[in-house]
Design a protein around this motif. Structure first.
Motif, PDB file in Angstrom:
ATOM      1  N   SER A  75       0.829  -1.208   0.000  1.00  0.00           N
ATOM      2  CA  SER A  75       0.000   0.000   0.000  1.00  0.00           C
ATOM      3  C   SER A  75       0.861   1.254   0.000  1.00  0.00           C
ATOM      4  O   SER A  75       0.527   2.257  -0.642  1.00  0.00           O
ATOM      5  CB  SER A  75      -0.921  -0.007   1.229  1.00  0.00           C
ATOM      6  OG  SER A  75      -1.850   1.051   1.184  1.00  0.00           O
ATOM      7  N   GLU A  76       1.984   1.196   0.693  1.00  0.00           N
ATOM      8  CA  GLU A  76       2.924   2.326   0.708  1.00  0.00           C
ATOM      9  C   GLU A  76       3.450   2.608  -0.700  1.00  0.00           C
ATOM     10  O   GLU A  76       3.529   3.763  -1.137  1.00  0.00           O
ATOM     11  CB  GLU A  76       4.073   1.993   1.654  1.00  0.00           C
ATOM     12  CG  GLU A  76       5.003   3.137   1.967  1.00  0.00           C
ATOM     13  CD  GLU A  76       6.084   2.746   2.951  1.00  0.00           C
ATOM     14  OE1 GLU A  76       7.190   3.313   2.874  1.00  0.00           O
ATOM     15  OE2 GLU A  76       5.833   1.841   3.789  1.00  0.00           O
ATOM     16  N   LEU A  78       1.923   1.778  -3.495  1.00  0.00           N
ATOM     17  CA  LEU A  78       0.796   2.260  -4.287  1.00  0.00           C
ATOM     18  C   LEU A  78       0.555   3.746  -4.034  1.00  0.00           C
ATOM     19  O   LEU A  78       0.222   4.495  -4.949  1.00  0.00           O
ATOM     20  CB  LEU A  78      -0.463   1.463  -3.958  1.00  0.00           C
ATOM     21  CG  LEU A  78      -0.451  -0.016  -4.355  1.00  0.00           C
ATOM     22  CD1 LEU A  78      -1.678  -0.727  -3.794  1.00  0.00           C
ATOM     23  CD2 LEU A  78      -0.390  -0.182  -5.859  1.00  0.00           C
ATOM     24  N   GLY A  79       0.725   4.181  -2.788  1.00  0.00           N
ATOM     25  CA  GLY A  79       0.582   5.595  -2.480  1.00  0.00           C
ATOM     26  C   GLY A  79       1.655   6.436  -3.143  1.00  0.00           C
ATOM     27  O   GLY A  79       1.391   7.542  -3.621  1.00  0.00           O
ATOM     28  N   ASP A 227      -0.704   4.058   2.766  1.00  0.00           N
ATOM     29  CA  ASP A 227      -0.850   4.775   1.498  1.00  0.00           C
ATOM     30  C   ASP A 227      -0.461   6.241   1.669  1.00  0.00           C
ATOM     31  O   ASP A 227       0.256   6.810   0.842  1.00  0.00           O
ATOM     32  CB  ASP A 227      -2.299   4.654   1.025  1.00  0.00           C
ATOM     33  CG  ASP A 227      -2.495   5.113  -0.407  1.00  0.00           C
ATOM     34  OD1 ASP A 227      -2.576   4.269  -1.307  1.00  0.00           O
ATOM     35  OD2 ASP A 227      -2.587   6.340  -0.624  1.00  0.00           O
ATOM     36  N   ARG A 334      -4.854  12.767  -2.784  1.00  0.00           N
ATOM     37  CA  ARG A 334      -4.910  11.393  -2.265  1.00  0.00           C
ATOM     38  C   ARG A 334      -4.748  11.392  -0.752  1.00  0.00           C
ATOM     39  O   ARG A 334      -5.461  10.683  -0.038  1.00  0.00           O
ATOM     40  CB  ARG A 334      -3.820  10.544  -2.926  1.00  0.00           C
ATOM     41  CG  ARG A 334      -3.957   9.043  -2.653  1.00  0.00           C
ATOM     42  CD  ARG A 334      -3.124   8.272  -3.630  1.00  0.00           C
ATOM     43  NE  ARG A 334      -3.146   6.844  -3.391  1.00  0.00           N
ATOM     44  CZ  ARG A 334      -3.532   5.953  -4.291  1.00  0.00           C
ATOM     45  NH1 ARG A 334      -3.974   6.344  -5.469  1.00  0.00           N
ATOM     46  NH2 ARG A 334      -3.497   4.657  -4.021  1.00  0.00           N
ATOM     47  N   ASN A 338      -7.473  10.084   2.067  1.00  0.00           N
ATOM     48  CA  ASN A 338      -7.056   9.119   3.087  1.00  0.00           C
ATOM     49  C   ASN A 338      -7.337   9.626   4.497  1.00  0.00           C
ATOM     50  O   ASN A 338      -7.656   8.844   5.400  1.00  0.00           O
ATOM     51  CB  ASN A 338      -5.557   8.830   2.951  1.00  0.00           C
ATOM     52  CG  ASN A 338      -5.239   7.929   1.770  1.00  0.00           C
ATOM     53  OD1 ASN A 338      -6.122   7.289   1.217  1.00  0.00           O
ATOM     54  ND2 ASN A 338      -3.977   7.890   1.380  1.00  0.00           N
TER      55      ASN A 338
END
Length: 360
Positions: A75-76, A78-79, A227, A334, A338
Protein backbone atom coordinates in the motif's frame (compact mmCIF):
# COMPACT_ATOMS: atom_id res chain seq x y z
CA UNK A 1 16.26 -7.76 18.42
CA UNK A 2 15.78 -6.86 14.75
CA UNK A 3 13.16 -4.22 14.01
CA UNK A 4 13.92 -3.89 10.30
CA UNK A 5 12.14 -5.40 7.33
CA UNK A 6 13.26 -8.77 6.06
CA UNK A 7 15.25 -9.02 2.85
CA UNK A 8 12.22 -10.60 1.16
CA UNK A 9 9.99 -7.70 2.20
CA UNK A 10 12.49 -5.15 0.92
CA UNK A 11 12.84 -7.07 -2.34
CA UNK A 12 9.06 -7.30 -2.76
CA UNK A 13 8.56 -3.57 -2.22
CA UNK A 14 11.37 -2.66 -4.60
CA UNK A 15 10.05 -5.02 -7.27
CA UNK A 16 6.53 -3.64 -6.87
CA UNK A 17 7.88 -0.10 -7.20
CA UNK A 18 9.49 -1.04 -10.53
CA UNK A 19 6.27 -2.66 -11.73
CA UNK A 20 4.30 0.45 -10.81
CA UNK A 21 6.77 2.73 -12.59
CA UNK A 22 5.93 0.91 -15.81
CA UNK A 23 2.24 0.12 -15.32
CA UNK A 24 1.12 3.25 -13.44
CA UNK A 25 3.23 6.14 -14.70
CA UNK A 26 2.08 9.69 -14.02
CA UNK A 27 0.85 9.94 -17.61
CA UNK A 28 -1.27 6.81 -17.05
CA UNK A 29 -2.66 8.30 -13.84
CA UNK A 30 -3.54 11.50 -15.72
CA UNK A 31 -5.46 9.51 -18.35
CA UNK A 32 -7.35 7.67 -15.62
CA UNK A 33 -8.20 10.93 -13.85
CA UNK A 34 -9.48 12.48 -17.05
CA UNK A 35 -11.80 9.64 -18.08
CA UNK A 36 -14.51 8.43 -15.71
CA UNK A 37 -15.08 5.39 -17.93
CA UNK A 38 -11.47 4.27 -17.45
CA UNK A 39 -11.40 1.55 -14.79
CA UNK A 40 -7.64 1.12 -14.81
CA UNK A 41 -8.00 -2.55 -15.80
CA UNK A 42 -4.54 -2.67 -17.36
CA UNK A 43 -2.94 -1.37 -14.16
CA UNK A 44 -4.81 -3.87 -12.03
CA UNK A 45 -3.90 -6.74 -14.37
CA UNK A 46 -0.22 -5.88 -14.08
CA UNK A 47 -0.49 -5.87 -10.29
CA UNK A 48 -2.55 -9.09 -10.26
CA UNK A 49 0.15 -10.74 -12.39
CA UNK A 50 2.64 -9.50 -9.79
CA UNK A 51 0.58 -11.33 -7.14
CA UNK A 52 -0.87 -8.34 -5.35
CA UNK A 53 -4.49 -9.50 -5.71
CA UNK A 54 -3.78 -12.50 -3.50
CA UNK A 55 -1.22 -11.03 -1.16
CA UNK A 56 -2.99 -12.10 2.06
CA UNK A 57 -4.86 -15.10 0.61
CA UNK A 58 -3.49 -18.48 1.76
CA UNK A 59 -1.42 -20.47 -0.72
CA UNK A 60 -3.95 -23.32 -0.76
CA UNK A 61 -6.40 -20.90 -2.37
CA UNK A 62 -3.89 -19.60 -4.92
CA UNK A 63 -2.58 -16.58 -2.99
CA UNK A 64 0.79 -15.58 -1.58
CA UNK A 65 -0.15 -16.19 2.07
CA UNK A 66 1.60 -13.06 3.35
CA UNK A 67 0.78 -10.82 6.33
CA UNK A 68 -0.83 -7.43 6.74
CA UNK A 69 2.66 -5.93 7.11
CA UNK A 70 3.44 -7.09 3.58
CA UNK A 71 0.14 -5.64 2.38
CA UNK A 72 0.99 -2.35 4.13
CA UNK A 73 4.34 -2.23 2.34
CA UNK A 74 2.48 -2.74 -0.93
CA UNK A 75 0.00 0.00 0.00
CA UNK A 76 2.92 2.33 0.71
CA UNK A 77 4.27 1.68 -2.80
CA UNK A 78 0.80 2.26 -4.29
CA UNK A 79 0.58 5.60 -2.48
CA UNK A 80 3.95 6.63 -3.88
CA UNK A 81 2.73 5.85 -7.38
CA UNK A 82 -0.81 7.26 -6.78
CA UNK A 83 -1.89 4.03 -8.46
CA UNK A 84 -5.54 3.97 -9.59
CA UNK A 85 -6.38 0.52 -8.19
CA UNK A 86 -8.91 -0.79 -5.59
CA UNK A 87 -6.33 -2.37 -3.29
CA UNK A 88 -8.21 -2.00 0.00
CA UNK A 89 -10.95 -4.40 -1.09
CA UNK A 90 -8.33 -6.89 -2.27
CA UNK A 91 -7.11 -7.13 1.33
CA UNK A 92 -10.25 -6.63 3.44
CA UNK A 93 -12.49 -9.05 1.52
CA UNK A 94 -10.07 -12.01 1.89
CA UNK A 95 -9.61 -11.23 5.59
CA UNK A 96 -13.40 -11.24 6.01
CA UNK A 97 -13.68 -14.56 4.17
CA UNK A 98 -10.79 -16.21 6.00
CA UNK A 99 -12.02 -15.18 9.44
CA UNK A 100 -15.78 -15.28 8.97
CA UNK A 101 -16.55 -17.23 5.82
CA UNK A 102 -17.71 -20.82 5.56
CA UNK A 103 -15.51 -23.38 3.78
CA UNK A 104 -17.90 -23.17 0.82
CA UNK A 105 -17.66 -19.37 0.65
CA UNK A 106 -13.88 -19.52 0.90
CA UNK A 107 -13.65 -22.14 -1.84
CA UNK A 108 -15.91 -20.12 -4.14
CA UNK A 109 -14.38 -16.67 -3.74
CA UNK A 110 -10.77 -16.83 -2.57
CA UNK A 111 -9.29 -18.48 -5.72
CA UNK A 112 -11.06 -15.90 -7.92
CA UNK A 113 -9.84 -13.03 -5.79
CA UNK A 114 -6.29 -14.42 -5.66
CA UNK A 115 -5.80 -14.15 -9.43
CA UNK A 116 -7.65 -10.87 -9.83
CA UNK A 117 -10.49 -12.51 -11.76
CA UNK A 118 -12.95 -10.39 -9.79
CA UNK A 119 -12.59 -7.22 -7.76
CA UNK A 120 -13.83 -6.86 -4.21
CA UNK A 121 -14.88 -3.85 -2.15
CA UNK A 122 -15.71 -3.34 1.51
CA UNK A 123 -18.70 -1.17 2.45
CA UNK A 124 -17.97 -0.72 6.15
CA UNK A 125 -17.71 3.02 6.69
CA UNK A 126 -21.03 3.78 8.42
CA UNK A 127 -20.69 1.61 11.57
CA UNK A 128 -17.08 2.79 11.95
CA UNK A 129 -17.04 6.48 11.08
CA UNK A 130 -20.73 7.28 11.53
CA UNK A 131 -23.55 7.56 9.00
CA UNK A 132 -24.05 10.63 6.81
CA UNK A 133 -27.10 11.70 4.80
CA UNK A 134 -29.24 8.94 6.22
CA UNK A 135 -26.81 6.23 5.14
CA UNK A 136 -26.67 2.85 6.80
CA UNK A 137 -27.65 -0.71 6.01
CA UNK A 138 -30.09 -2.95 7.85
CA UNK A 139 -30.27 -6.73 7.54
CA UNK A 140 -33.45 -8.76 7.85
CA UNK A 141 -34.29 -12.29 6.72
CA UNK A 142 -31.19 -12.56 4.57
CA UNK A 143 -31.75 -9.30 2.70
CA UNK A 144 -30.12 -5.89 2.95
CA UNK A 145 -31.83 -2.50 2.77
CA UNK A 146 -30.32 0.99 2.90
CA UNK A 147 -27.27 2.64 1.44
CA UNK A 148 -23.53 2.65 1.97
CA UNK A 149 -21.35 5.63 1.08
CA UNK A 150 -17.65 6.18 0.34
CA UNK A 151 -16.95 2.64 -0.87
CA UNK A 152 -13.50 2.52 -2.56
CA UNK A 153 -13.64 0.38 -5.68
CA UNK A 154 -17.35 -0.19 -5.25
CA UNK A 155 -18.27 0.74 -8.82
CA UNK A 156 -16.52 -2.24 -10.42
CA UNK A 157 -16.53 -4.81 -7.60
CA UNK A 158 -17.92 -8.25 -8.33
CA UNK A 159 -17.99 -9.07 -4.62
CA UNK A 160 -19.05 -6.75 -1.82
CA UNK A 161 -18.44 -7.14 1.90
CA UNK A 162 -21.17 -5.08 3.54
CA UNK A 163 -21.52 -4.13 7.20
CA UNK A 164 -24.96 -3.57 8.69
CA UNK A 165 -25.78 -1.16 11.49
CA UNK A 166 -25.49 -3.88 14.14
CA UNK A 167 -21.93 -4.75 13.14
CA UNK A 168 -22.78 -7.87 11.15
CA UNK A 169 -21.05 -8.58 7.86
CA UNK A 170 -22.54 -9.93 4.65
CA UNK A 171 -21.40 -11.03 1.21
CA UNK A 172 -23.22 -9.52 -1.75
CA UNK A 173 -22.69 -10.56 -5.35
CA UNK A 174 -21.97 -7.71 -7.74
CA UNK A 175 -24.92 -8.56 -9.97
CA UNK A 176 -27.47 -9.06 -7.19
CA UNK A 177 -31.02 -7.87 -7.89
CA UNK A 178 -31.92 -4.66 -6.08
CA UNK A 179 -28.32 -3.40 -5.93
CA UNK A 180 -27.65 -0.08 -7.62
CA UNK A 181 -24.44 1.93 -7.69
CA UNK A 182 -23.60 5.53 -8.40
CA UNK A 183 -20.30 7.35 -8.57
CA UNK A 184 -19.71 9.78 -5.71
CA UNK A 185 -17.86 13.04 -6.39
CA UNK A 186 -14.56 13.31 -4.57
CA UNK A 187 -11.33 15.26 -4.49
CA UNK A 188 -9.10 12.27 -5.25
CA UNK A 189 -9.08 11.62 -8.99
CA UNK A 190 -6.95 8.48 -8.63
CA UNK A 191 -9.62 6.43 -6.84
CA UNK A 192 -13.36 6.11 -7.38
CA UNK A 193 -15.84 6.09 -4.51
CA UNK A 194 -19.25 4.47 -4.88
CA UNK A 195 -22.64 4.97 -3.28
CA UNK A 196 -24.32 1.57 -2.98
CA UNK A 197 -28.08 1.34 -2.60
CA UNK A 198 -29.68 -1.87 -1.37
CA UNK A 199 -33.36 -2.60 -1.97
CA UNK A 200 -34.02 -6.02 -0.52
CA UNK A 201 -30.70 -7.35 -1.83
CA UNK A 202 -29.96 -11.02 -1.13
CA UNK A 203 -26.89 -11.43 1.05
CA UNK A 204 -24.94 -14.27 2.62
CA UNK A 205 -24.02 -13.73 6.28
CA UNK A 206 -20.45 -13.96 7.48
CA UNK A 207 -19.50 -15.15 10.95
CA UNK A 208 -17.42 -13.14 13.36
CA UNK A 209 -19.87 -10.34 14.15
CA UNK A 210 -18.61 -7.01 15.51
CA UNK A 211 -15.20 -8.52 16.30
CA UNK A 212 -14.60 -9.23 12.64
CA UNK A 213 -15.78 -5.74 11.70
CA UNK A 214 -13.24 -4.33 14.17
CA UNK A 215 -10.52 -6.40 12.52
CA UNK A 216 -11.48 -5.07 9.08
CA UNK A 217 -11.49 -1.54 10.51
CA UNK A 218 -7.99 -2.03 11.93
CA UNK A 219 -6.66 -3.46 8.67
CA UNK A 220 -8.31 -0.64 6.72
CA UNK A 221 -6.78 2.00 8.98
CA UNK A 222 -3.32 0.46 8.49
CA UNK A 223 -3.66 0.31 4.70
CA UNK A 224 -4.87 3.90 4.47
CA UNK A 225 -2.08 5.12 6.77
CA UNK A 226 0.52 3.25 4.71
CA UNK A 227 -0.85 4.77 1.50
CA UNK A 228 -0.55 8.24 3.03
CA UNK A 229 2.98 7.44 4.19
CA UNK A 230 4.01 6.59 0.63
CA UNK A 231 2.31 9.63 -0.88
CA UNK A 232 3.89 11.95 1.70
CA UNK A 233 7.34 10.50 1.02
CA UNK A 234 6.99 11.44 -2.63
CA UNK A 235 5.86 14.97 -1.78
CA UNK A 236 8.94 15.45 0.40
CA UNK A 237 11.24 14.09 -2.31
CA UNK A 238 9.68 16.37 -4.91
CA UNK A 239 10.01 19.39 -2.64
CA UNK A 240 13.69 18.67 -1.97
CA UNK A 241 14.43 18.10 -5.65
CA UNK A 242 12.64 21.31 -6.60
CA UNK A 243 14.49 23.28 -3.92
CA UNK A 244 17.80 22.07 -5.38
CA UNK A 245 17.06 23.35 -8.89
CA UNK A 246 14.73 26.36 -8.54
CA UNK A 247 16.75 29.58 -8.55
CA UNK A 248 15.72 32.87 -6.99
CA UNK A 249 17.84 35.96 -6.31
CA UNK A 250 20.76 34.30 -8.08
CA UNK A 251 20.84 31.11 -5.97
CA UNK A 252 18.89 27.88 -5.58
CA UNK A 253 16.05 28.24 -3.07
CA UNK A 254 17.31 25.20 -1.17
CA UNK A 255 20.19 27.33 0.06
CA UNK A 256 17.80 29.56 2.01
CA UNK A 257 17.50 28.61 5.63
CA UNK A 258 13.71 28.93 5.68
CA UNK A 259 13.33 26.41 2.85
CA UNK A 260 15.83 24.06 4.50
CA UNK A 261 13.78 24.16 7.67
CA UNK A 262 10.55 23.40 5.78
CA UNK A 263 12.07 20.32 4.16
CA UNK A 264 13.73 19.13 7.36
CA UNK A 265 10.54 19.56 9.37
CA UNK A 266 8.55 17.51 6.86
CA UNK A 267 11.05 14.66 7.10
CA UNK A 268 11.21 14.85 10.91
CA UNK A 269 7.42 14.79 11.25
CA UNK A 270 6.91 11.88 8.84
CA UNK A 271 9.64 9.52 9.98
CA UNK A 272 7.94 8.44 13.28
CA UNK A 273 4.85 7.52 11.26
CA UNK A 274 6.79 4.82 9.45
CA UNK A 275 7.63 2.84 12.58
CA UNK A 276 4.11 3.29 13.94
CA UNK A 277 2.41 2.12 10.76
CA UNK A 278 4.76 -0.83 10.31
CA UNK A 279 4.27 -1.92 13.92
CA UNK A 280 0.49 -1.56 13.67
CA UNK A 281 0.56 -3.80 10.59
CA UNK A 282 2.81 -6.31 12.37
CA UNK A 283 0.58 -6.32 15.46
CA UNK A 284 -2.50 -7.19 13.39
CA UNK A 285 -1.16 -10.73 12.88
CA UNK A 286 1.39 -11.13 15.67
CA UNK A 287 0.11 -9.11 18.67
CA UNK A 288 -3.72 -9.05 18.38
CA UNK A 289 -4.17 -7.46 21.82
CA UNK A 290 -2.42 -4.30 20.60
CA UNK A 291 -3.71 -4.27 17.03
CA UNK A 292 -6.72 -1.96 17.40
CA UNK A 293 -4.99 0.73 19.43
CA UNK A 294 -1.85 0.73 17.26
CA UNK A 295 -3.94 0.93 14.09
CA UNK A 296 -5.89 3.87 15.52
CA UNK A 297 -2.72 5.73 16.48
CA UNK A 298 -1.17 5.02 13.10
CA UNK A 299 -4.20 6.26 11.17
CA UNK A 300 -4.70 9.40 13.30
CA UNK A 301 -1.05 10.49 13.38
CA UNK A 302 -0.35 9.80 9.72
CA UNK A 303 -3.52 11.67 8.71
CA UNK A 304 -2.35 14.79 10.55
CA UNK A 305 1.28 14.57 9.43
CA UNK A 306 0.25 13.78 5.87
CA UNK A 307 -1.79 16.95 5.68
CA UNK A 308 1.14 18.97 7.02
CA UNK A 309 3.53 17.45 4.47
CA UNK A 310 1.09 17.98 1.60
CA UNK A 311 0.64 21.65 2.48
CA UNK A 312 4.32 22.35 3.16
CA UNK A 313 5.55 20.59 0.02
CA UNK A 314 3.14 22.67 -2.05
CA UNK A 315 4.43 25.82 -0.38
CA UNK A 316 8.03 24.91 -1.22
CA UNK A 317 6.99 24.64 -4.87
CA UNK A 318 5.28 28.03 -4.76
CA UNK A 319 2.90 28.70 -7.65
CA UNK A 320 4.22 25.67 -9.56
CA UNK A 321 2.82 23.43 -6.83
CA UNK A 322 -0.76 23.83 -8.00
CA UNK A 323 -0.11 23.28 -11.71
CA UNK A 324 -1.01 20.09 -13.55
CA UNK A 325 2.44 20.12 -15.13
CA UNK A 326 4.05 18.80 -11.96
CA UNK A 327 1.06 16.68 -10.95
CA UNK A 328 1.70 17.37 -7.27
CA UNK A 329 -2.04 17.70 -6.75
CA UNK A 330 -2.54 13.96 -7.28
CA UNK A 331 -0.59 13.17 -4.12
CA UNK A 332 -2.08 16.17 -2.28
CA UNK A 333 -5.65 15.04 -2.95
CA UNK A 334 -4.91 11.39 -2.26
CA UNK A 335 -3.63 12.31 1.18
CA UNK A 336 -6.76 14.42 1.67
CA UNK A 337 -9.09 11.51 0.93
CA UNK A 338 -7.06 9.12 3.09
CA UNK A 339 -7.46 11.50 6.01
CA UNK A 340 -11.23 10.96 6.00
CA UNK A 341 -11.56 7.33 4.83
CA UNK A 342 -12.91 5.12 7.65
CA UNK A 343 -13.00 8.14 9.94
CA UNK A 344 -11.05 11.37 10.26
CA UNK A 345 -8.36 11.70 12.94
CA UNK A 346 -10.82 13.19 15.44
CA UNK A 347 -13.14 10.18 15.13
CA UNK A 348 -10.26 7.72 15.23
CA UNK A 349 -8.87 9.31 18.39
CA UNK A 350 -12.32 9.04 19.97
CA UNK A 351 -12.34 5.32 19.22
CA UNK A 352 -8.78 5.02 20.59
CA UNK A 353 -9.88 6.73 23.81
CA UNK A 354 -12.72 4.24 24.20
CA UNK A 355 -10.35 1.33 23.61
CA UNK A 356 -8.23 2.61 26.50
CA UNK A 357 -11.20 3.22 28.78
CA UNK A 358 -10.66 6.98 28.68
CA UNK A 359 -14.11 7.72 27.22
CA UNK A 360 -17.52 6.20 27.64
Amino acid sequence: MDFSLTSDQKMMQESLTRTLAEASSLDRVRRFAGDLKDRGDDVWKALADFGLAGIVIPEEHGGLGLTLLDAALASEALGRAVAPVPFMGAVLAPIALMRGGSPEQQAEWLPKLAVGEILAAAAISEPIAGARDGAGVTAKSGKLTGKALFVPGGMAAGLLVVADGAGGLHLVRGGAAGLTRSLMPGIDETRRLAELNFDGVAAEPLGGGPELLSALRDAGWVLVAADTLGAAEVMIDKAVDYAKERRQFGRVIGSFQAVKHMCAEMAAELEPCRALVWYAAYAFDAVPAEASLMAAHGKALTSEVGRFVARTSTEVHGGMGITDLLGLHFWFKRIGLNRQLLGGPEKVREIAAKLQGLAA
